[in-house]
Design an enzyme around this catalytic site. Structure first.
Site, PDB file in Angstrom:
ATOM      1  CB  THR A   1       2.109  -1.444   4.219  1.00 37.10           C
ATOM      2  OG1 THR A   1       3.210  -1.909   4.981  1.00 37.10           O
ATOM      3  CG2 THR A   1       2.163   0.064   4.136  1.00 37.10           C
TER       4      THR A   1
ATOM      5  CB  THR B   1      -0.785   0.032   1.338  1.00 37.37           C
ATOM      6  OG1 THR B   1      -1.396  -1.205   1.550  1.00 37.37           O
ATOM      7  CG2 THR B   1      -1.788   1.145   1.399  1.00 37.37           C
TER       8      THR B   1
ATOM      9  N   GLY C   1      -9.180  -4.391   0.790  1.00 37.84           N
ATOM     10  CA  GLY C   1      -8.234  -4.619   1.869  1.00 37.84           C
ATOM     11  C   GLY C   1      -8.496  -3.623   2.979  1.00 37.84           C
ATOM     12  CG  ASP C   2      -5.159  -2.737   5.546  1.00 42.76           C
ATOM     13  OD1 ASP C   2      -4.897  -2.758   4.321  1.00 42.76           O
ATOM     14  OD2 ASP C   2      -4.279  -2.707   6.422  1.00 42.76           O
TER      15      ASP C   2
ATOM     16  NE  ARG D   1      -7.828  -7.870  -0.346  1.00 46.93           N
ATOM     17  CZ  ARG D   1      -6.810  -7.083  -0.032  1.00 46.93           C
ATOM     18  NH1 ARG D   1      -6.525  -6.044  -0.775  1.00 46.93           N
ATOM     19  NH2 ARG D   1      -6.086  -7.319   1.041  1.00 46.93           N
TER      20      ARG D   1
ATOM     21  N   GLY E   1      -3.949  -6.715   4.598  1.00 43.08           N
ATOM     22  CA  GLY E   1      -5.128  -6.027   5.125  1.00 43.08           C
ATOM     23  C   GLY E   1      -6.120  -6.970   5.776  1.00 43.08           C
TER      24      GLY E   1
END
Ligand code: GLY
Length: 305
Positions: free
Chosen positions: A216, A165, A195-196, A193, A219
């Site tokens: 990073t 990230t 992620g965080d 999908r 996630g």
């Protein structure tokens, strides 16, 4: 003032530091910096240089948080512009929402004047095709994409296997802390999908009274453990920055089932302290560090746990 970013945040770090030095609001300075990262095709985990999903489509996620107002803006699965962080800021500034995904995110991107572009690099398309050709049967190739994609989920991932990230966290001239993220997510991910990176509390969190944190890599783990929020809340409850990060790592290490891999935590408090820790990775991640007494940001090595 302080600015921390992960290594992939390099293309925008000097611009962001310059803007902070001039007194620009921290969130705007970071959006300026991250926009340069998103446009750089050599950064393979974010923006234009990122890897596509299983269907060969780019899907970008991003989030911003103003630590003073605790306002959040986030986008997920944005397809037609790689400037996801600008669209995330627009969600925060122009809508009564905190997160917009898919077609709605692309619609907002157009409304703020971002041009609809082909976001998949030719090189990325070739690598995507070769990877698929390497694992699909002749029958699956003939029927693609009308085949079950779930069995492919654990078979292929991006060449770097980092699920990285871009994360920036800062304390600006007004002593306000902010966080911003942007990513193309996990290469060859299942379509849709998230992620965080767009999930406030997981991939990023900021509160000008206490500090900020951003993560990073995997996630899937920080969403389950609410990692960024854990760190800032621990400081709210009186923990030092070091103890707050330790607590978040303890929470992460309690996760035994499900998808488990590595991650990197970046965190600052309001007293000028910072901590960057790599967890469950083969080598220590690098990160960018800048304070106004430094001529330029410098690349440092994280701690490892
Ligand atoms: N931390 C980036 C992602 O999981 O997509």
């Amino acid at each position: 003032m302080i600015l921390i970013a992960n290594k992939e945040g390099g293309p925008g770090i000097e611009k962001c530091a310059e803007a902070l030095r001039k007194g620009t609001h921290g969130l705007d300075a970071m959006v300026e910096g991250i926009s340069l990262v998103e446009a750089d095709p050599t950064i393979r985990s974010v923006g234009y240089g990122g890897w596509p999903n299983l269907l060969g489509d780019m899907e970008f996620d991003a989030g911003v948080m103003d630590g003073t107002t605790r306002e959040v803006g986030a986008v997920g699965a944005l397809k037609h512009t790689y400037h996801a962080v600008q669209v995330a800021r627009a969600v925060m500034q122009k809508l009564n929402h905190v997160m917009v995904t898919g077609d709605g995110a692309d619609r907002l991107a157009a409304e703020i004047g971002l041009e609809k572009v082909d976001t998949l690099l030719e090189h990325s398309r070739d690598v995507w095709q070769r990877k698929l050709d390497g694992i699909l049967s002749d029958d699956e190739k003939a029927n693609f994409p009308d085949i079950p994609l779930a069995p492919l989920n654990s078979t292929i991932t991006d060449p770097e296997k980092v699920r990285d990230t871009t994360v920036y966290i800062c304390q600006d001239v007004a002593k306000a802390t902010h966080a911003a993220t942007s990513t193309s997510g996990w290469g060859w991910k299942y379509p849709g999908r998230l992620g965080d990176s767009p999930i406030a509390g997981a991939g990023y969190y900021a509160d000008s009274r206490f500090g900020a944190a951003a993560c990073t890599h995997t996630g899937e783990m920080t969403i389950r453990a609410g990692t960024a929020r854990t760190i800032v809340l621990a400081m709210r409850l009186g923990h030092t920055l070091a103890d707050a990060v330790k607590l978040a790592i303890e929470e992460i290490s309690e996760l035994k089932e499900g998808f488990i891999a590595g991650l990197v935590i970046h965190a600052i408090d309001t007293k000028g302290n910072h901590k960057v820790v790599s967890y469950n990775l083969d080598e220590a991640a690098k990160y960018w560090f800048w304070t106004p007494d430094m001529e330029k940001p410098e690349l440092r090595t994280s701690e490892v746990v």
